[in-house]
Design a protein around this motif. Structure first.
Motif, PDB file in Angstrom:
ATOM      1  N   GLN A  68       0.823  -1.225   0.000  1.00 11.30           N
ATOM      2  CA  GLN A  68       0.000   0.000   0.000  1.00 11.30           C
ATOM      3  C   GLN A  68       0.851   1.266   0.000  1.00 11.30           C
ATOM      4  OE1 GLN A  68      -3.062  -0.776  -0.496  1.00 11.30           O
ATOM      5  NE2 GLN A  68      -2.964  -2.894   0.211  1.00 11.30           N
ATOM      6  N   TRP A  69       2.169   1.133   0.188  1.00 14.26           N
ATOM      7  CA  TRP A  69       3.040   2.307   0.242  1.00 14.26           C
ATOM      8  C   TRP A  69       3.857   2.430  -1.041  1.00 14.26           C
ATOM      9  CZ3 TRP A  69       2.897   5.845   4.152  1.00 14.26           C
ATOM     10  CH2 TRP A  69       2.217   5.463   5.315  1.00 14.26           C
ATOM     11  N   ASN A  70       4.045   3.674  -1.483  1.00  8.45           N
ATOM     12  CA  ASN A  70       4.969   3.963  -2.585  1.00  8.45           C
ATOM     13  C   ASN A  70       6.324   4.276  -1.973  1.00  8.45           C
ATOM     14  OD1 ASN A  70       2.720   3.990  -4.510  1.00  8.45           O
ATOM     15  ND2 ASN A  70       2.189   5.963  -3.585  1.00  8.45           N
ATOM     16  N   THR A  71       7.386   3.712  -2.514  1.00  8.10           N
ATOM     17  CA  THR A  71       8.712   3.921  -1.942  1.00  8.10           C
ATOM     18  C   THR A  71       9.686   4.417  -3.007  1.00  8.10           C
ATOM     19  OG1 THR A  71       9.388   1.616  -2.341  1.00  8.10           O
ATOM     20  CG2 THR A  71       8.327   2.112  -0.224  1.00  8.10           C
ATOM     21  N   TYR A  72      10.672   5.178  -2.534  1.00 10.64           N
ATOM     22  CA  TYR A  72      11.713   5.712  -3.419  1.00 10.64           C
ATOM     23  C   TYR A  72      13.018   5.767  -2.637  1.00 10.64           C
ATOM     24  CZ  TYR A  72      14.422   9.104  -6.110  1.00 10.64           C
ATOM     25  OH  TYR A  72      15.417   9.727  -6.816  1.00 10.64           O
ATOM     26  N   GLY A  73      14.094   5.357  -3.283  1.00  7.03           N
ATOM     27  CA  GLY A  73      15.393   5.402  -2.622  1.00  7.03           C
ATOM     28  C   GLY A  73      15.571   4.226  -1.680  1.00  7.03           C
ATOM     29  N   ASP A  74      16.162   4.490  -0.531  1.00 10.78           N
ATOM     30  CA  ASP A  74      16.530   3.449   0.434  1.00 10.78           C
ATOM     31  C   ASP A  74      15.420   3.298   1.473  1.00 10.78           C
ATOM     32  OD1 ASP A  74      17.816   1.631   1.979  1.00 10.78           O
ATOM     33  OD2 ASP A  74      19.404   2.964   2.671  1.00 10.78           O
ATOM     34  N   VAL A  75      14.445   2.428   1.179  1.00  8.19           N
ATOM     35  CA  VAL A  75      13.335   2.156   2.091  1.00  8.19           C
ATOM     36  C   VAL A  75      13.229   0.647   2.268  1.00  8.19           C
ATOM     37  CG1 VAL A  75      10.872   2.446   2.551  1.00  8.19           C
ATOM     38  CG2 VAL A  75      12.103   4.203   1.263  1.00  8.19           C
ATOM     39  N   SER A  76      13.137   0.184   3.509  1.00  7.94           N
ATOM     40  CA  SER A  76      13.116  -1.257   3.763  1.00  7.94           C
ATOM     41  C   SER A  76      12.188  -1.592   4.926  1.00  7.94           C
ATOM     42  CB  SER A  76      14.532  -1.767   4.062  1.00  7.94           C
ATOM     43  OG  SER A  76      15.070  -1.104   5.198  1.00  7.94           O
ATOM     44  N   LEU A  77      11.847  -2.874   5.032  1.00  4.00           N
ATOM     45  CA  LEU A  77      11.054  -3.389   6.141  1.00  4.00           C
ATOM     46  C   LEU A  77      11.999  -3.994   7.167  1.00  4.00           C
ATOM     47  CD1 LEU A  77       8.036  -4.036   7.049  1.00  4.00           C
ATOM     48  CD2 LEU A  77       8.500  -6.343   6.184  1.00  4.00           C
ATOM     49  N   VAL A  78      11.812  -3.623   8.434  1.00  4.06           N
ATOM     50  CA  VAL A  78      12.658  -4.116   9.517  1.00  4.06           C
ATOM     51  C   VAL A  78      11.797  -4.945  10.469  1.00  4.06           C
ATOM     52  CG1 VAL A  78      14.093  -3.461  11.488  1.00  4.06           C
ATOM     53  CG2 VAL A  78      14.219  -2.148   9.358  1.00  4.06           C
ATOM     54  N   THR A  79      12.295  -6.114  10.843  1.00  2.00           N
ATOM     55  CA  THR A  79      11.601  -6.972  11.797  1.00  2.00           C
ATOM     56  C   THR A  79      12.323  -6.922  13.136  1.00  2.00           C
ATOM     57  OG1 THR A  79      10.926  -8.473  10.017  1.00  2.00           O
ATOM     58  CG2 THR A  79      10.749  -9.292  12.272  1.00  2.00           C
ATOM     59  N   GLU A  80      11.617  -6.465  14.175  1.00  2.00           N
ATOM     60  CA  GLU A  80      12.194  -6.397  15.509  1.00  2.00           C
ATOM     61  C   GLU A  80      12.253  -7.790  16.137  1.00  2.00           C
ATOM     62  OE1 GLU A  80      11.286  -2.131  17.340  1.00  2.00           O
ATOM     63  OE2 GLU A  80       9.456  -3.321  17.094  1.00  2.00           O
ATOM     64  N   SER A  81      12.963  -7.890  17.245  1.00  2.00           N
ATOM     65  CA  SER A  81      13.161  -9.183  17.891  1.00  2.00           C
ATOM     66  C   SER A  81      11.848  -9.826  18.331  1.00  2.00           C
ATOM     67  CB  SER A  81      14.087  -9.039  19.106  1.00  2.00           C
ATOM     68  OG  SER A  81      13.558  -8.092  20.030  1.00  2.00           O
ATOM     69  N   GLY A  82      10.849  -9.011  18.683  1.00  2.27           N
ATOM     70  CA  GLY A  82       9.560  -9.537  19.105  1.00  2.27           C
ATOM     71  C   GLY A  82       8.621  -9.866  17.960  1.00  2.27           C
ATOM     72  N   GLY A  83       9.073  -9.631  16.725  1.00  4.42           N
ATOM     73  CA  GLY A  83       8.249  -9.933  15.558  1.00  4.42           C
ATOM     74  C   GLY A  83       7.518  -8.741  14.987  1.00  4.42           C
ATOM     75  N   ASN A  84       7.565  -7.587  15.664  1.00  5.35           N
ATOM     76  CA  ASN A  84       6.925  -6.381  15.158  1.00  5.35           C
ATOM     77  C   ASN A  84       7.684  -5.853  13.954  1.00  5.35           C
ATOM     78  OD1 ASN A  84       5.004  -4.140  15.373  1.00  5.35           O
ATOM     79  ND2 ASN A  84       6.815  -2.919  15.863  1.00  5.35           N
ATOM     80  N   HIS A  85       6.955  -5.255  13.014  1.00  8.79           N
ATOM     81  CA  HIS A  85       7.581  -4.733  11.797  1.00  8.79           C
ATOM     82  C   HIS A  85       7.561  -3.210  11.758  1.00  8.79           C
ATOM     83  CE1 HIS A  85       6.401  -8.882  10.651  1.00  8.79           C
ATOM     84  NE2 HIS A  85       7.565  -8.853  10.021  1.00  8.79           N
ATOM     85  N   LEU A  86       8.620  -2.651  11.214  1.00  9.30           N
ATOM     86  CA  LEU A  86       8.783  -1.209  11.057  1.00  9.30           C
ATOM     87  C   LEU A  86       9.147  -0.906   9.613  1.00  9.30           C
ATOM     88  CD1 LEU A  86      11.209  -0.616  14.075  1.00  9.30           C
ATOM     89  CD2 LEU A  86       8.722  -0.332  14.147  1.00  9.30           C
ATOM     90  N   ALA A  87       8.884   0.321   9.201  1.00 10.12           N
ATOM     91  CA  ALA A  87       9.396   0.818   7.921  1.00 10.12           C
ATOM     92  C   ALA A  87      10.616   1.675   8.213  1.00 10.12           C
ATOM     93  CB  ALA A  87       8.339   1.634   7.194  1.00 10.12           C
ATOM     94  N   ARG A  88      11.683   1.472   7.458  1.00 13.66           N
ATOM     95  CA  ARG A  88      12.926   2.218   7.688  1.00 13.66           C
ATOM     96  C   ARG A  88      13.308   2.993   6.435  1.00 13.66           C
ATOM     97  NH1 ARG A  88      17.936  -0.522  10.646  1.00 13.66           N
ATOM     98  NH2 ARG A  88      16.490  -0.024  12.365  1.00 13.66           N
ATOM     99  N   LEU A  89      13.539   4.285   6.622  1.00 11.45           N
ATOM    100  CA  LEU A  89      14.095   5.135   5.575  1.00 11.45           C
ATOM    101  C   LEU A  89      15.574   5.319   5.864  1.00 11.45           C
ATOM    102  CD1 LEU A  89      10.966   5.974   5.772  1.00 11.45           C
ATOM    103  CD2 LEU A  89      11.674   8.058   4.589  1.00 11.45           C
TER     104      LEU A  89
END
Length: 222
Positions: free
Chosen positions: A47-68
């Motif tokens: 659902q998100w448009n991304t440009y450049g250095d954008v990635s999905l990060v998974t934390e130790s507890g399994g939660n997900h973040l978006a990282r620029l």
């Protein structure tokens, strides 16, 4: 005959009250952002448009973040999502998200400052808000800062199509591994529910039927 007329009148009054209660809109809150927690399909940037250095990060507890940022990338990294403000929504528009900034360099000049900004633009790219959240390295804070942004949009948006944009600009000549983590992105509006046309049609037909019944009884009593 008098009791019958009272009975018909009571039915009519009740139905008018029901119509009024349906027409008086109930306030509901709608989130215009999809996959704001980045948990769709087990964790994704769908659902998100991304440009450049954008990635999905998974934390130790399994939660997900978006990282620029976070990689070797000088320039702009951005993620955005479009949303529509309908004419029947009220002016209670609230943006919220969790954030974490990590600026890996200590800038020596203005041109070497990495900057993160949150903006809203029209469909044609014209920005309609001053930066909602603007951050860069601050010696009084250090290289890391976390928090939760939650505020009414000001000014409120008129009906139309817009984009919510998160942007990290890593300056040329600086270390290029600064990054921003985002989670729980939400843009809510308060709207009013509108009665279904079929329900109103049925109620209207019933009222006509009650009126016809009343006329028939009056004619019969003559």
């Amino acid at each position: 005959m008098g009791n019958m007329r009272k009975w018909i009148a009571a039915i009519a009054i009740s139905m008018f009250a029901l119509v009024g209660s349906i027409g008086s809109a109930d306030a509901i809150t709608i989130d215009l952002i999809q996959n704001g927690g980045f948990e769709e399909s087990g964790g994704s940037l769908a659902q998100w448009n991304t440009y450049g250095d954008v990635s999905l990060v998974t934390e130790s507890g399994g939660n997900h973040l978006a990282r620029l940022g976070g990689g070797v990338n000088t320039g702009n990294s951005m993620m955005s999502q479009g949303f529509n403000i309908q004419s029947w929504t009220s002016m209670d528009q609230t943006l919220s998200f969790s954030y974490g900034f990590t600026f890996m360099d200590v800038p020596t000049t203005w041109s070497s400052i990495d900057i993160f900004a949150t903006r809203i633009s029209e469909d044609n790219g014209t920005y309609v808000e001053t930066p909602l959240l603007l951050a860069s390295y601050d010696s009084s804070v250090g290289v890391s800062l976390t928090g939760y942004y939650n505020a009414l949009l000001s000014p409120q948006l008129d009906p139309g199509y817009y984009y919510l944009k998160f942007k990290l600009n890593e300056a040329s000549g600086a270390n290029t591994d600064s990054f921003v983590d985002l989670d729980n992105v939400s843009l809510t509006v308060t709207s009013t529910s509108v009665p279904e046309p079929n329900i109103l049609l049925l109620l209207g037909s019933a009222l006509v039927g009650v009126a016809a019944l009343g006329r028939g009884l009056r004619n019969k009593g003559k």
